[in-house]
Design a protein around this motif. Structure first.
Motif, PDB file in Angstrom:
ATOM      1  N   VAL A  30     -15.546 -20.795 -39.737  1.00 43.71           N
ATOM      2  CA  VAL A  30     -16.567 -20.303 -40.794  1.00 43.71           C
ATOM      3  C   VAL A  30     -15.947 -19.029 -41.694  1.00 43.71           C
ATOM      4  O   VAL A  30     -16.118 -18.792 -42.610  1.00 43.71           O
ATOM      5  N   ASN A  44     -24.475 -19.994 -48.651  1.00 47.91           N
ATOM      6  CA  ASN A  44     -24.398 -19.471 -47.395  1.00 47.91           C
ATOM      7  C   ASN A  44     -25.637 -19.992 -46.552  1.00 47.91           C
ATOM      8  O   ASN A  44     -25.210 -20.247 -45.358  1.00 47.91           O
ATOM      9  N   LEU A  48     -24.859 -21.713 -42.915  1.00 46.90           N
ATOM     10  CA  LEU A  48     -25.294 -21.195 -41.747  1.00 46.90           C
ATOM     11  C   LEU A  48     -25.956 -22.408 -40.980  1.00 46.90           C
ATOM     12  O   LEU A  48     -25.647 -22.798 -39.875  1.00 46.90           O
ATOM     13  N   MET A  51     -23.542 -25.055 -39.710  1.00 47.86           N
ATOM     14  CA  MET A  51     -22.633 -24.214 -38.508  1.00 47.86           C
ATOM     15  C   MET A  51     -23.564 -24.444 -37.380  1.00 47.86           C
ATOM     16  O   MET A  51     -23.173 -24.667 -36.210  1.00 47.86           O
ATOM     17  N   GLN A  55     -22.778 -26.098 -33.914  1.00 47.05           N
ATOM     18  CA  GLN A  55     -22.718 -25.417 -32.763  1.00 47.05           C
ATOM     19  C   GLN A  55     -23.690 -26.073 -31.683  1.00 47.05           C
ATOM     20  O   GLN A  55     -23.013 -25.879 -30.448  1.00 47.05           O
ATOM     21  N   MET A  89     -25.027 -19.053 -30.142  1.00 50.54           N
ATOM     22  CA  MET A  89     -24.526 -19.039 -31.664  1.00 50.54           C
ATOM     23  C   MET A  89     -24.364 -17.668 -31.927  1.00 50.54           C
ATOM     24  O   MET A  89     -23.005 -17.241 -32.717  1.00 50.54           O
ATOM     25  N   SER A  93     -20.582 -16.037 -32.629  1.00 44.39           N
ATOM     26  CA  SER A  93     -20.477 -15.229 -34.223  1.00 44.39           C
ATOM     27  C   SER A  93     -19.796 -14.216 -34.039  1.00 44.39           C
ATOM     28  O   SER A  93     -18.914 -13.372 -34.609  1.00 44.39           O
ATOM     29  N   VAL A  96     -16.382 -14.419 -33.050  1.00 47.15           N
ATOM     30  CA  VAL A  96     -15.573 -14.697 -34.416  1.00 47.15           C
ATOM     31  C   VAL A  96     -15.268 -13.360 -35.156  1.00 47.15           C
ATOM     32  O   VAL A  96     -14.156 -13.327 -35.414  1.00 47.15           O
ATOM     33  N   PHE A  97     -16.360 -12.725 -35.033  1.00 46.96           N
ATOM     34  CA  PHE A  97     -16.297 -11.593 -35.859  1.00 46.96           C
ATOM     35  C   PHE A  97     -15.095 -10.444 -35.274  1.00 46.96           C
ATOM     36  O   PHE A  97     -14.411  -9.732 -36.054  1.00 46.96           O
ATOM     37  N   LEU A 109     -14.707  -9.683 -44.199  1.00 48.33           N
ATOM     38  CA  LEU A 109     -15.532 -10.377 -43.737  1.00 48.33           C
ATOM     39  C   LEU A 109     -16.933  -9.887 -43.566  1.00 48.33           C
ATOM     40  O   LEU A 109     -18.210 -10.516 -43.828  1.00 48.33           O
ATOM     41  N   ILE A 113     -20.402 -11.100 -45.231  1.00 49.25           N
ATOM     42  CA  ILE A 113     -21.893 -11.479 -44.319  1.00 49.25           C
ATOM     43  C   ILE A 113     -22.951 -10.434 -44.692  1.00 49.25           C
ATOM     44  O   ILE A 113     -24.038 -10.871 -44.820  1.00 49.25           O
ATOM     45  N   MET A 126     -27.540  -6.731 -36.041  1.00 52.66           N
ATOM     46  CA  MET A 126     -26.610  -7.615 -35.864  1.00 52.66           C
ATOM     47  C   MET A 126     -25.297  -7.331 -35.682  1.00 52.66           C
ATOM     48  O   MET A 126     -24.283  -7.567 -34.761  1.00 52.66           O
ATOM     49  N   TYR A 130     -22.190  -7.173 -32.869  1.00 54.25           N
ATOM     50  CA  TYR A 130     -21.029  -7.792 -32.859  1.00 54.25           C
ATOM     51  C   TYR A 130     -19.731  -6.772 -32.467  1.00 54.25           C
ATOM     52  O   TYR A 130     -18.846  -7.277 -31.869  1.00 54.25           O
TER      53      TYR A 130
END
Ligand SMILES: N#Cc1ccccc1NC(=O)[C@H](C1CCCCC1)n1c(-c2ccc(Cl)cc2)nc2cc(F)c(F)cc21
Length: 218
Positions: A30, A44, A48, A51, A55, A89, A93, A96-97, A109, A113, A126, A130
């Motif tokens: 993603v 988006n 989501l 995804m 997931q 999830m 995420s 990934v970030f 990115l 987001i 959030m 991350y």
């Protein structure tokens, strides 16, 4: 100073879990999609949901490879999956970030987001999560074990045999603790910091329903 040593069994356990974790990667990446194109809030939101759906399937397949998970009561297996899906999830995420990307990609990115449709009030907590995951610079074994520890949380709603789940989680926590000491010898508090992220993760996942309900569609 006590010599920390990972036993042969723990080594094997870690390999099974890490291989399973890497095998069950998210089908299409993603982050790559988000870096390629700018999507509308509706697109988006759809992305989501796609995804999140894939997931859950990935999570089910992954848990089948956790030694002992399939020996748990079947209804408890479902309660653990339902109880950890959102946390898993957000953890995925965050991983990934935090992945190493060519310079400037992470900023793009983040921007995509921030503008994806998520309500303002959730953006800061959030990304704080991350970034706190990113600062840990987890190796993939730690990522896989952290996800496993999250899934094996005994006090999820409707779990009947909490003891059985606790025994499994303790097995995983012992390996993770040793791995943290061996991977980050200069930071004795690393394991504690890692577990502290799970508290932040649970708080973030409490916002999940609200985050979806308040998605800003044009
Ligand atoms: N990654 C990932 C991932 C893997 C499995 C399931 C969902 C995932 N997350 C996603 O797809 C979303 C996308 C979906 C499209 C619109 C922009 C966010 N996402 C989220 C995010 C998850 C939830 C909620 Cl409420 C808000 C945001 N934080 C991300 C961080 C990343 F770096 C990243 F690339 C993607 C990310």
């Amino acid at each position: 100073k006590e010599k920390v040593e990972i036993t042969k069994e723990q080594q094997a356990l870690m390999k099974i879990i890490t291989d399973a974790y890497n095998r069950h990667q998210i089908p299409q990446d993603v982050a790559k999609k988000l870096l390629q194109d700018q999507y509308s809030a509706e697109e988006n939101f759809l992305l989501l949901t796609e995804m999140a759906t894939s997931q859950v399937q990935v999570l089910v397949e992954f848990t089948k490879n956790i030694p002992g998970f399939l020996s748990l009561d079947r209804e408890d297996q479902i309660a653990l999956l339902k109880g950890s899906a959102v946390e898993a999830m957000f953890l995925r995420s965050a991983q990934v970030f935090s992945r190493k990307m060519p310079s400037g990609h992470t900023e793009v990115l983040e921007e995509r987001i921030r503008k994806s449709g998520i309500s303002e009030e959730f953006i800061t907590p959030m990304f704080n999560f991350y970034k706190s995951i990113g600062e840990l610079h987890m190796v993939q074994e730690e990522q896989a074990l952290l996800t496993t520890v999250t899934i094996l949380t005994p006090d999820r709603p409707y779990v009947k045999d909490q003891q059985a789940v606790e025994r499994l989680q303790e097995t995983m926590l012992d390996v993770l603790r040793k791995l943290c000491v061996l991977q980050h010898p200069q930071e004795p508090q690393y394991f504690a910091r890692l577990l502290g992220r799970l508290t932040e993760l649970r708080t973030l996942s409490h916002y999940h329903t609200e985050m979806l309900a308040s998605w800003r569609m044009n």
